[in-house]
Design a protein around this motif. Sequence first.
Motif, PDB file in Angstrom:
ATOM      1  N   LEU A 129    -128.150  32.649   1.842  1.00 28.42           N
ATOM      2  CA  LEU A 129    -128.115  31.533   2.836  1.00 28.42           C
ATOM      3  C   LEU A 129    -128.841  30.583   2.408  1.00 28.42           C
ATOM      4  O   LEU A 129    -128.675  29.283   2.802  1.00 28.42           O
ATOM      5  CB  LEU A 129    -128.296  32.308   4.314  1.00 28.42           C
ATOM      6  N   GLN A 130    -130.069  30.626   2.070  1.00 30.17           N
ATOM      7  CA  GLN A 130    -131.094  29.744   1.529  1.00 30.17           C
ATOM      8  C   GLN A 130    -130.585  28.909   0.560  1.00 30.17           C
ATOM      9  O   GLN A 130    -130.565  27.557   0.605  1.00 30.17           O
ATOM     10  CB  GLN A 130    -132.425  30.275   1.293  1.00 30.17           C
ATOM     11  N   ARG A 131    -129.897  29.505  -0.381  1.00 27.80           N
ATOM     12  CA  ARG A 131    -129.199  28.760  -1.360  1.00 27.80           C
ATOM     13  C   ARG A 131    -127.943  27.667  -0.963  1.00 27.80           C
ATOM     14  O   ARG A 131    -127.861  26.670  -1.324  1.00 27.80           O
ATOM     15  CB  ARG A 131    -128.706  29.382  -2.559  1.00 27.80           C
ATOM     16  N   LEU A 132    -127.139  28.427  -0.054  1.00 26.41           N
ATOM     17  CA  LEU A 132    -126.054  27.686   0.593  1.00 26.41           C
ATOM     18  C   LEU A 132    -126.601  26.439   1.254  1.00 26.41           C
ATOM     19  O   LEU A 132    -125.973  25.540   1.315  1.00 26.41           O
ATOM     20  CB  LEU A 132    -125.251  28.663   1.367  1.00 26.41           C
ATOM     21  N   GLY A 133    -127.841  26.823   2.104  1.00 23.06           N
ATOM     22  CA  GLY A 133    -128.328  25.721   2.884  1.00 23.06           C
ATOM     23  C   GLY A 133    -128.591  24.559   1.998  1.00 23.06           C
ATOM     24  O   GLY A 133    -128.371  23.343   2.416  1.00 23.06           O
ATOM     25  N   HIS A 134    -129.355  24.947   0.937  1.00 21.54           N
ATOM     26  CA  HIS A 134    -129.687  23.757  -0.023  1.00 21.54           C
ATOM     27  C   HIS A 134    -128.797  23.144  -0.619  1.00 21.54           C
ATOM     28  O   HIS A 134    -128.604  21.841  -0.804  1.00 21.54           O
ATOM     29  CB  HIS A 134    -130.690  24.490  -0.902  1.00 21.54           C
ATOM     30  N   SER A 135    -127.529  23.943  -0.915  1.00 16.63           N
ATOM     31  CA  SER A 135    -126.717  23.432  -1.560  1.00 16.63           C
ATOM     32  C   SER A 135    -125.780  22.466  -0.462  1.00 16.63           C
ATOM     33  O   SER A 135    -125.312  21.181  -0.907  1.00 16.63           O
ATOM     34  CB  SER A 135    -125.447  24.191  -2.211  1.00 16.63           C
ATOM     35  N   LEU A 136    -125.818  22.835   0.747  1.00 12.58           N
ATOM     36  CA  LEU A 136    -125.025  21.841   1.786  1.00 12.58           C
ATOM     37  C   LEU A 136    -125.920  20.699   2.063  1.00 12.58           C
ATOM     38  O   LEU A 136    -125.387  19.678   2.142  1.00 12.58           O
ATOM     39  CB  LEU A 136    -124.760  22.587   3.053  1.00 12.58           C
ATOM     40  N   ASP A 137    -127.258  20.826   2.166  1.00  9.50           N
ATOM     41  CA  ASP A 137    -128.257  19.762   2.146  1.00  9.50           C
ATOM     42  C   ASP A 137    -128.019  18.658   1.054  1.00  9.50           C
ATOM     43  O   ASP A 137    -127.927  17.578   1.335  1.00  9.50           O
ATOM     44  CB  ASP A 137    -129.589  20.180   2.237  1.00  9.50           C
ATOM     45  N   GLN A 188    -122.315  26.762  10.091  1.00  8.24           N
ATOM     46  CA  GLN A 188    -123.447  25.737   9.948  1.00  8.24           C
ATOM     47  C   GLN A 188    -124.686  26.227  10.387  1.00  8.24           C
ATOM     48  O   GLN A 188    -125.967  25.845  10.186  1.00  8.24           O
ATOM     49  CB  GLN A 188    -123.395  24.447  11.184  1.00  8.24           C
ATOM     50  N   LEU A 189    -124.782  27.674  10.687  1.00  9.49           N
ATOM     51  CA  LEU A 189    -126.016  28.412  11.035  1.00  9.49           C
ATOM     52  C   LEU A 189    -126.400  29.234   9.872  1.00  9.49           C
ATOM     53  O   LEU A 189    -125.718  30.267   9.496  1.00  9.49           O
ATOM     54  CB  LEU A 189    -125.870  29.411  12.313  1.00  9.49           C
ATOM     55  N   LEU A 190    -127.247  28.654   9.159  1.00  2.00           N
ATOM     56  CA  LEU A 190    -127.632  29.505   7.952  1.00  2.00           C
ATOM     57  C   LEU A 190    -129.202  30.077   8.149  1.00  2.00           C
ATOM     58  O   LEU A 190    -129.763  30.182   6.812  1.00  2.00           O
ATOM     59  CB  LEU A 190    -127.694  28.472   6.749  1.00  2.00           C
ATOM     60  N   GLU A 191    -129.478  30.328   8.980  1.00  2.00           N
ATOM     61  CA  GLU A 191    -130.841  30.761   9.464  1.00  2.00           C
ATOM     62  C   GLU A 191    -130.973  32.075   8.821  1.00  2.00           C
ATOM     63  O   GLU A 191    -130.027  32.803   8.763  1.00  2.00           O
ATOM     64  CB  GLU A 191    -131.290  31.003  10.844  1.00  2.00           C
ATOM     65  N   PRO A 192    -132.092  32.741   8.112  1.00  2.00           N
ATOM     66  CA  PRO A 192    -132.330  34.101   7.542  1.00  2.00           C
ATOM     67  C   PRO A 192    -132.241  35.074   8.572  1.00  2.00           C
ATOM     68  O   PRO A 192    -132.390  34.930   9.729  1.00  2.00           O
ATOM     69  CB  PRO A 192    -133.621  34.068   6.948  1.00  2.00           C
ATOM     70  N   LEU A 193    -131.505  36.164   8.112  1.00  2.00           N
ATOM     71  CA  LEU A 193    -131.292  37.494   9.081  1.00  2.00           C
ATOM     72  C   LEU A 193    -132.808  38.024   9.249  1.00  2.00           C
ATOM     73  O   LEU A 193    -133.486  37.983   8.424  1.00  2.00           O
ATOM     74  CB  LEU A 193    -130.367  38.254   8.787  1.00  2.00           C
ATOM     75  N   PRO A 194    -132.837  38.739  10.636  1.00  2.00           N
ATOM     76  CA  PRO A 194    -134.236  39.336  10.619  1.00  2.00           C
ATOM     77  C   PRO A 194    -134.129  40.493   9.863  1.00  2.00           C
ATOM     78  O   PRO A 194    -133.283  41.276   9.858  1.00  2.00           O
ATOM     79  CB  PRO A 194    -134.201  39.598  12.183  1.00  2.00           C
ATOM     80  N   GLN A 195    -135.320  40.868   9.476  1.00  2.00           N
ATOM     81  CA  GLN A 195    -135.482  41.988   8.587  1.00  2.00           C
ATOM     82  C   GLN A 195    -136.593  43.069   9.136  1.00  2.00           C
ATOM     83  O   GLN A 195    -136.656  44.142   8.433  1.00  2.00           O
ATOM     84  CB  GLN A 195    -135.989  41.683   7.110  1.00  2.00           C
ATOM     85  N   HIS A 196    -136.964  42.961  10.210  1.00  2.00           N
ATOM     86  CA  HIS A 196    -137.968  43.865  10.969  1.00  2.00           C
ATOM     87  C   HIS A 196    -136.996  45.085  11.396  1.00  2.00           C
ATOM     88  O   HIS A 196    -136.054  45.204  11.856  1.00  2.00           O
ATOM     89  CB  HIS A 196    -138.383  43.126  12.071  1.00  2.00           C
ATOM     90  N   GLY A 197    -137.764  46.089  10.846  1.00  2.00           N
ATOM     91  CA  GLY A 197    -137.340  47.513  11.365  1.00  2.00           C
ATOM     92  C   GLY A 197    -136.253  47.827  10.477  1.00  2.00           C
ATOM     93  O   GLY A 197    -135.441  48.910  10.950  1.00  2.00           O
ATOM     94  N   LEU A 198    -135.767  47.231   9.435  1.00  2.00           N
ATOM     95  CA  LEU A 198    -134.732  47.974   8.733  1.00  2.00           C
ATOM     96  C   LEU A 198    -135.115  48.816   7.914  1.00  2.00           C
ATOM     97  O   LEU A 198    -136.420  48.988   7.272  1.00  2.00           O
ATOM     98  CB  LEU A 198    -134.095  46.535   7.819  1.00  2.00           C
ATOM     99  N   PRO A 199    -134.044  49.916   7.302  1.00  2.00           N
ATOM    100  CA  PRO A 199    -134.448  50.896   6.512  1.00  2.00           C
ATOM    101  C   PRO A 199    -134.569  50.217   5.170  1.00  2.00           C
ATOM    102  O   PRO A 199    -134.088  49.241   4.703  1.00  2.00           O
ATOM    103  CB  PRO A 199    -133.234  52.029   6.543  1.00  2.00           C
ATOM    104  N   ASP A 200    -135.360  51.103   4.159  1.00  2.00           N
ATOM    105  CA  ASP A 200    -135.720  50.376   2.845  1.00  2.00           C
ATOM    106  C   ASP A 200    -134.364  50.231   2.020  1.00  2.00           C
ATOM    107  O   ASP A 200    -134.614  49.401   1.165  1.00  2.00           O
ATOM    108  CB  ASP A 200    -136.507  51.810   2.141  1.00  2.00           C
ATOM    109  N   GLU A 201    -133.379  51.303   2.458  1.00  2.00           N
ATOM    110  CA  GLU A 201    -132.234  50.785   1.662  1.00  2.00           C
ATOM    111  C   GLU A 201    -131.389  49.500   1.898  1.00  2.00           C
ATOM    112  O   GLU A 201    -130.654  49.193   1.136  1.00  2.00           O
ATOM    113  CB  GLU A 201    -131.270  52.010   1.782  1.00  2.00           C
TER     114      GLU A 201
END
Length: 438
Positions: free
Chosen positions: A210-218, A185-198
């Motif tokens: 995750l956003q699309r899944l959340g919208h579909s579940l809603d 049930q936890l479909l919050e976005p993953l943090p992207q701070h400090g991630l490499p460009d790749e």
Amino acid sequence: MKSIRLRLLLALLAMLMVAAAVMGAITYRSVLSETEALFDYQLRQMALSLRDQGEIATEQMNALADEQFDFVVQIWSVDGRRIYATRDHPDLPTRVLLGLATVQAGADGAGPAWRTFSVATGSRVIQVAQPAQIRKRLAAGAALRSVAPLLLLAPVMALAMGWIAALTLRPLRRVAGQLRERGEQLLEPLPQHGLPDEVAPLVGALNALLQRLGHSLDTQRAFVSDAAHELRSPLTALKLQLELLKRAPDDAQRQQAIDALSHGIDRSARLVEQLLTLARTEPGAAPAATERVDLAEVVRQALVDTAAFALSRGADFELFADEPVFVQGDRNALSVLARNLADNAVRYSPPGSRIELRVAIEEGAATLQVDDAGPGIPPGDRERVFDRFYRRAEHEESGTGLGLAIVRGVAQQHGASVTLGDSPLGGLRATVRFEAAA
């Protein structure tokens, strides 16, 4: 081999080995060449030193005669007789070539090779010689000693590369760990701070998923909630009508209760059918097989299916379809779309009204247009009427509130658009425009 870390490590190790081999080979050949040149320089300097001294001192001759000394000095007279050699050797050069040369020992030239430097004076010829085999052994030893640090450094570099590979892939392991720790049930976005460009594009794609899944579940939750709410009322009405049927005191009231119960069952069946149709048009539903469909023929069949309802309202259909209009799509879904538009036009038009339907190609796009003489829809409500179970309060007609929602869902499945406007007949004009005719 599916491990990225292992692949990266093996690739780095392979590159390290190739680089070490190339550098080692270049260094080995370079040192070997420089050592050979150094030995030639020593031969030359020694020969020139002996030539410039005139008479060679006995002490110096004794030093050159040392068995551990690699060089052999020979002196010839101008007529070719050897008059001196620093020490006996089984295979000494038997001929002289002035300057640097490589000569074979033995009278037949089949003996071991010697590297020599010879210089002539007025009364003698001085030759300094060194066995080529010893030169090669010494040069190879010096070259190997220069390459040895590379061999010792290779394991250290391999460990460092393993550590770097693990450090580089740590963000991926962190993202995988964050995903493992999440519940369904936890479909919050993953943090992207400090991630490499790749890695950032991958996490961005996961967040979008995750956003699309959340919208579909809603959407599914809202659909189930709305469907349960809408089904509760007709089922309650059916129970009440059944109770009235049981309590009917005479045949006339019993027949009236049966008619009401039959009408309630028909309404509930229509609602269930509309719900099933709407579920098939929801995002994520399995796509149906498509074919080349004549839209005009589909509309004609939809009018035949709606004819009984139209006759009960005294409504007349007028279809303008001068030629076949082909689209690529699901025949059954397009039939549902056409029936809903026709049904809505009949339902919300005054009794005895005329309803016009047009199927044509406009600007290269297949178009279905439905005009009625009903009250129409104000511009401010034309977007809301596509919401599920939305009914305008001022209408007396008891529809399911799903007709236009189904129309838009089917249209979106076929890449088409639905617009509402004012009709020349005084009511509503519904236009379904497909992207292109097939």
